[in-house]
Design an enzyme around this catalytic site. Structure first.
Site, short mmCIF file in Angstrom:
data_model
loop_
_atom_site.label_atom_id
_atom_site.label_comp_id
_atom_site.label_asym_id
_atom_site.label_seq_id
_atom_site.Cartn_x
_atom_site.Cartn_y
_atom_site.Cartn_z
N LYS A 67 -17.29 -43.92 -26.16
CA LYS A 67 -18.66 -43.47 -25.88
C LYS A 67 -18.62 -41.97 -25.65
CE LYS A 67 -23.02 -44.50 -24.74
NZ LYS A 67 -23.34 -43.57 -25.83
N LYS A 91 -14.67 -40.00 -17.35
CA LYS A 91 -16.02 -40.10 -16.78
C LYS A 91 -16.52 -41.54 -16.76
CE LYS A 91 -18.53 -36.83 -18.20
NZ LYS A 91 -19.39 -35.96 -19.03
N LYS A 103 -15.90 -38.27 -28.41
CA LYS A 103 -16.85 -37.15 -28.51
C LYS A 103 -16.93 -36.73 -29.96
CE LYS A 103 -19.45 -34.50 -25.84
NZ LYS A 103 -20.12 -34.83 -24.56
N THR A 187 -29.04 -37.20 -16.69
CA THR A 187 -27.89 -36.40 -16.25
C THR A 187 -28.27 -35.55 -15.04
OG1 THR A 187 -27.13 -36.39 -18.53
CG2 THR A 187 -26.10 -34.79 -17.05
N ASN A 217 -31.54 -29.53 -21.54
CA ASN A 217 -31.85 -30.86 -21.02
C ASN A 217 -31.35 -31.00 -19.58
OD1 ASN A 217 -30.83 -33.58 -20.24
ND2 ASN A 217 -31.90 -34.22 -22.07
N SER A 345 -27.09 -44.00 -20.79
CA SER A 345 -26.80 -44.32 -22.20
C SER A 345 -26.23 -45.73 -22.32
CB SER A 345 -25.77 -43.33 -22.77
OG SER A 345 -26.41 -42.27 -23.45
P1 NAD Z 1 -28.84 -28.19 -24.20
O1 NAD Z 1 -28.51 -27.80 -25.59
O2 NAD Z 1 -30.08 -28.99 -23.96
O3 NAD Z 1 -28.92 -26.89 -23.25
C1 NAD Z 1 -27.88 -25.96 -23.13
C2 NAD Z 1 -28.44 -24.79 -22.34
O4 NAD Z 1 -27.40 -23.85 -22.06
C3 NAD Z 1 -29.53 -23.99 -23.08
O5 NAD Z 1 -30.52 -23.62 -22.16
C4 NAD Z 1 -28.77 -22.75 -23.56
O6 NAD Z 1 -29.62 -21.64 -23.74
C5 NAD Z 1 -27.85 -22.55 -22.37
N1 NAD Z 1 -26.69 -21.72 -22.67
C6 NAD Z 1 -25.88 -21.71 -23.75
N2 NAD Z 1 -24.93 -20.77 -23.61
C7 NAD Z 1 -25.12 -20.20 -22.40
C8 NAD Z 1 -24.48 -19.19 -21.66
N3 NAD Z 1 -23.40 -18.57 -22.15
N4 NAD Z 1 -24.96 -18.87 -20.46
C9 NAD Z 1 -26.04 -19.50 -19.95
N5 NAD Z 1 -26.70 -20.45 -20.59
C10 NAD Z 1 -26.24 -20.80 -21.80
O7 NAD Z 1 -27.54 -28.96 -23.66
P2 NAD Z 1 -27.47 -29.99 -22.45
O8 NAD Z 1 -27.57 -31.35 -23.01
O9 NAD Z 1 -28.37 -29.53 -21.36
O10 NAD Z 1 -25.93 -29.81 -22.00
C11 NAD Z 1 -25.52 -28.81 -21.09
C12 NAD Z 1 -24.15 -29.18 -20.55
O11 NAD Z 1 -24.20 -30.45 -19.92
C13 NAD Z 1 -23.04 -29.30 -21.60
O12 NAD Z 1 -21.81 -28.89 -21.04
C14 NAD Z 1 -23.02 -30.78 -21.88
O13 NAD Z 1 -21.76 -31.21 -22.43
C15 NAD Z 1 -23.24 -31.31 -20.50
N6 NAD Z 1 -23.73 -32.69 -20.44
C16 NAD Z 1 -24.87 -33.06 -21.05
C17 NAD Z 1 -25.32 -34.36 -20.93
C18 NAD Z 1 -26.63 -34.81 -21.51
O14 NAD Z 1 -27.04 -35.92 -21.19
N7 NAD Z 1 -27.31 -34.01 -22.29
C19 NAD Z 1 -24.57 -35.29 -20.21
C20 NAD Z 1 -23.41 -34.88 -19.57
C21 NAD Z 1 -22.99 -33.57 -19.70
#
Ligand code: NAD
Length: 407
Positions: A67, A91, A103, A187, A217, A345
């Site tokens: 997953k 996780k 992944k 999340t 997100n 999920s």
């Molecule tokens: P997303 O694409 O929705 O958002 C990413 C955000 O980070 C955007 O606002 C982008 O502008 C910003 N960003 C990118 N580079 C940056 C930088 N150098 N400095 C500051 N901001 C920056 O992605 P997401 O789903 O919100 O995921 C964010 C993190 O959370 C990732 O590490 C992802 O692996 C982790 N994550 C996401 C989920 C999920 O359910 N979406 C679950 C667990 C972990």
């Protein structure tokens, strides 16, 4: 830039120095079961053909189907995906859900693609990976720059290729295409539940000040949830930079501002900071919610937050972990703090398999109960073996995976 997989292996070494595991298990858990790379040809709107590189890494499935999300980013490569797949295995074990770790990703800047090109690319990834996917084999989800709509395209493509009429191969789908209530905010909300149960242990008062890096997100939802629960979010950033407002940001208004202006800069009453400055702001709680390798040996000493909640995956390098530990700054590790996403999920997968649809209230109640229990278990482990929360979370996860593998 440090290699995320090497960082992940260094974290593993640090944790197993506190509590050793059998050598044969260590060899297995340090190596992914399978790495797949594919070429995805896409006919672009201008009539030229581009070939993109796609990945899926299946790390370990001792506890259930692989997953993990799919990331679209210009810096995504096999080492990043390998690290993320390893963290997913841990996780899912930390959250105690019946899933293994995997992944996926594509090296691409999706912002320069048209919607038509994005759909072709996404369907291409699902087509290329179809043989290894399926509800009992490998169940992908969204990650950075991938959306519910992309999950719906991929699930549709998978059904066409495999002939299997099932919604349970991809999660994070839109509600009308088999998605779960509560998945979008899961999340961020899960992060809040974990924070809320652990904050008392580390004397973080209700209403504390919060700084969030990332406004996607995870960061956006976390911002709204922390504000709704009485916390003051004083700074936020996206990839272009950040803003600070000492008396607290209205996150919904900031979202509207970004939609209209394409940037956070200029939000009324705020001042601009760089992403580096944002991480070093004095605050009670710092939430990295963007990408990996943000707090490193170069800036860890300058961090002034009293408590860190890692909602991004891998934002703190092992060298920085050591510095923060010595500075007595508690870090709630990613594999616990952001496990709400994969947990809901998994609820979505379960609903799809059973043909059910649970209410948002039910989903959130199940999420809260599960994360409260597992967060406390990690805290208790950290006290029992006298270590930080990351090493404790690794140890709990490794114990669960090792047991499933018969060690
Ligand atoms: P997303 O694409 O929705 O958002 C990413 C955000 O980070 C955007 O606002 C982008 O502008 C910003 N960003 C990118 N580079 C940056 C930088 N150098 N400095 C500051 N901001 C920056 O992605 P997401 O789903 O919100 O995921 C964010 C993190 O959370 C990732 O590490 C992802 O692996 C982790 N994550 C996401 C989920 C999920 O359910 N979406 C679950 C667990 C972990």
């Amino acid at each position: 830039m440090s290699n995320p997989f090497e960082n992940a292996m260094m974290q593993l070494k640090r944790a197993t120095a506190v509590q050793p595991f059998p050598e044969a298990f260590m060899k297995q858990i340090s190596t992914p079961n399978r790495e797949v790379r594919i070429s995805i040809p896409v006919m672009m709107d201008n009539g030229t053909l581009e070939v993109f590189e796609g990945y899926r890494v299946e790390h370990n499935n001792a506890r259930g189907p692989y997953k993990g999300g799919i990331r679209y980013h210009h810096n995504t490569d096999i080492n990043e995906v390998k690290a993320l797949a390893f963290w997913m295995a841990l996780k899912c074990a930390v959250a105690n859900i019946p899933m293994g770790g995997g992944k996926g990703g594509i090296t691409v800047d999706p912002k320069i693609l048209s919607k038509n090109e994005l759909e072709k690319l996404s369907r291409g990834w699902a087509r290329g990976m179809a043989d290894i996917l399926g509800p009992k084999k490998d169940v992908p989800a969204p990650d950075v720059n991938t959306t519910p709509e992309i999950m719906a395209w991929m699930n549709d493509e998978f059904m066409t290729i495999s002939g299997e009429k099932t919604l349970a191969t991809f999660t994070g789908k839109p509600l009308d295409k088999g998605g779960s209530e509560g998945r979008g905010a899961a999340t961020g909300l899960g992060g809040f539940y974990v924070f809320d149960v652990l904050r008392e242990k580390f004397n973080v008062a209700p209403g504390a000040s919060v700084v969030i890096q990332g406004f996607g997100n995870v960061g956006g939802n976390a911002g709204e949830i922390f504000v709704a629960n009485g916390y003051k979010v004083i700074a936020m950033s996206d990839s272009k930079g950040g803003i600070v407002k000492d008396d607290g940001l209205d996150i919904k208004a900031l979202e509207e501002w970004k939609k209209t202006n394409g940037t956070l800069a200029g939000f009324p009453g705020s001042r601009i900071v760089t992403n580096a400055e944002l991480l070093e702001l004095p605050c009670d709680v710092l939430i990295p919610a963007a990408l990996e390798n943000q707090i490193t040996a170069d800036n860890a000493d300058k961090i002034k937050a009293k408590f860190i909640l890692e909602l991004a995956n891998g934002p703190i390098t092992p060298e920085a972990d050591e510095i923060l530990y010595k500075k007595n700054i508690p870090v709630v590790p990613d594999i616990l703090a952001n496990s709400g996403g994969v947990t809901v999920s998994t609820f979505e997968w379960e609903q799809n398999l059973k043909g059910e649809h649970w209410s948002e209230m039910d989903v959130n109640a199940k999420l809260k109960e599960l994360l409260n229990r597992e967060a406390l278990a990690i805290y208790e482990k950290s006290v029992a073996v006298k270590t930080d929360l990351r090493r404790a979370a690794f140890i709990v996860a490794l114990e669960r995976i090792a047991s499933a593998m018969g060690y």
